[in-house]
Design an enzyme around this catalytic site. Structure first.
Site, PDB file in Angstrom:
ATOM      1  N   CYS A 145     -60.028  19.187  54.078  1.00  0.00           N
ATOM      2  CA  CYS A 145     -58.830  18.364  54.223  1.00  0.00           C
ATOM      3  C   CYS A 145     -58.233  18.695  55.579  1.00  0.00           C
ATOM      4  O   CYS A 145     -57.691  19.783  55.782  1.00  0.00           O
ATOM      5  CB  CYS A 145     -57.828  18.638  53.109  1.00  0.00           C
ATOM      6  N   GLU A 147     -60.648  11.021  55.578  1.00  0.00           N
ATOM      7  CA  GLU A 147     -61.915  11.674  55.899  1.00  0.00           C
ATOM      8  C   GLU A 147     -62.734  10.713  56.747  1.00  0.00           C
ATOM      9  O   GLU A 147     -62.618   9.490  56.607  1.00  0.00           O
ATOM     10  CB  GLU A 147     -62.667  12.056  54.615  1.00  0.00           C
TER      11      GLU A 147
END
Length: 271
Positions: free
Chosen positions: A2, A114
């Site tokens: 993350c 992402e």
């Protein structure tokens, strides 16, 4: 992993979701659609209030800095590298194990970003004509629109170069716990893929479902083996993902438009 996420919910909204008992208006953060390491973020935690005789843990919404600095660090220079802690090893790594047993938190988000290397660039790499890849960002979030509750850790660090009464004498920092990405189908996936989170990236933030919030935040729970049981991935089929503008790749860009779903990957970044 993350490395970037979005957090746009107001404190009063989070207070209702997490049953917050205490938050300070002066710690209110503006909605952030491009949260990056070292930024200040919201964290939900259970901890006794300062300057009171009541030692009962109180659920608080606090403002922390993303990038954990262990209490024993000589300086905070490594914070930007310690934004993620792996669920598989968090109980044993020196930087995280003390926080894991006593300082756990929830980092609320709308979802996380992402990046996937475009098919054209992957083909070039296979052909040995490697160049700097153009990556397509995806936004990953709960399919039902609920708060994405990321498991986290927090830590206190004392800057010994400053006097006790200095407002920056104490740093309170945090890290997101990550786990292996789901290989099961997304609840909602782009028409042409990716169809699983693992196709986007091998790691993902560990999402805590509401039935685990109280146990995770409870500071009385200190047994590592018991706590590791809370690190199981959530049930499959709760997430969706969609392509968003490559503008999110520049951390200086920060607006609701970053969350806008594209009909497909941008030109040159086809999945």
């Amino acid at each position: 992993m993350c490395g970037r996420y979005a957090s746009s919910r107001r404190p009063e909204d989070l207070a209702g979701v997490f049953e917050i008992e205490k938050w300070e208006p002066e710690e209110t953060l503006e909605p952030d659609y491009n949260v990056a390491p070292t930024k200040e973020v919201y964290a939900v935690l259970d901890r006794p209030l300062k300057d009171t005789d009541d030692k009962r843990p109180v659920r608080q919404l606090r403002k922390l800095k993303w990038g954990l600095v262990p209490s024993w660090s000589k300086n905070p220079e490594g914070a930007a590298r310690m934004i993620n802690a792996r669920a598989e090893t968090v109980h044993e790594k020196p930087s995280y194990r003390r926080a894991f047993t006593s300082r756990r938190c929830i980092l609320p988000a709308d979802g996380y970003y992402e990046w996937v290397t475009g098919k054209h660039e992957r083909d070039l790499e296979v052909e040995g004509r490697k160049k700097r890849p153009r990556k397509q960002p995806y936004f990953v979030l709960p399919a039902d629109g609920s708060v994405f509750a990321m498991a986290g850790l927090y830590e206190f660090w004392r800057d010994k170069t400053l006097p006790d009464d200095h407002p920056q004498a104490w740093w309170v920092t945090c890290s997101v716990i990550t786990t292996e990405a789901e290989t099961t189908p997304l609840a909602v996936a782009p028409a042409d893929g990716p169809f699983t989170l693992a196709e986007i990236h091998p790691r993902m933030p560990l999402m805590l479902t509401p039935d685990r919030w109280d146990s995770w935040l409870d500071p009385a729970r200190t047994d590592p083996d018991e706590l590791r049981g809370l690190l199981e991935p959530p049930p499959a089929g709760l997430m969706r993902a969609y392509p968003v503008s490559t503008a999110v790749s520049n951390v200086r860009n920060n607006a609701p438009e970053l969350l806008k779903e594209l009909e497909g990957p941008e030109e040159g970044t086809l999945f």
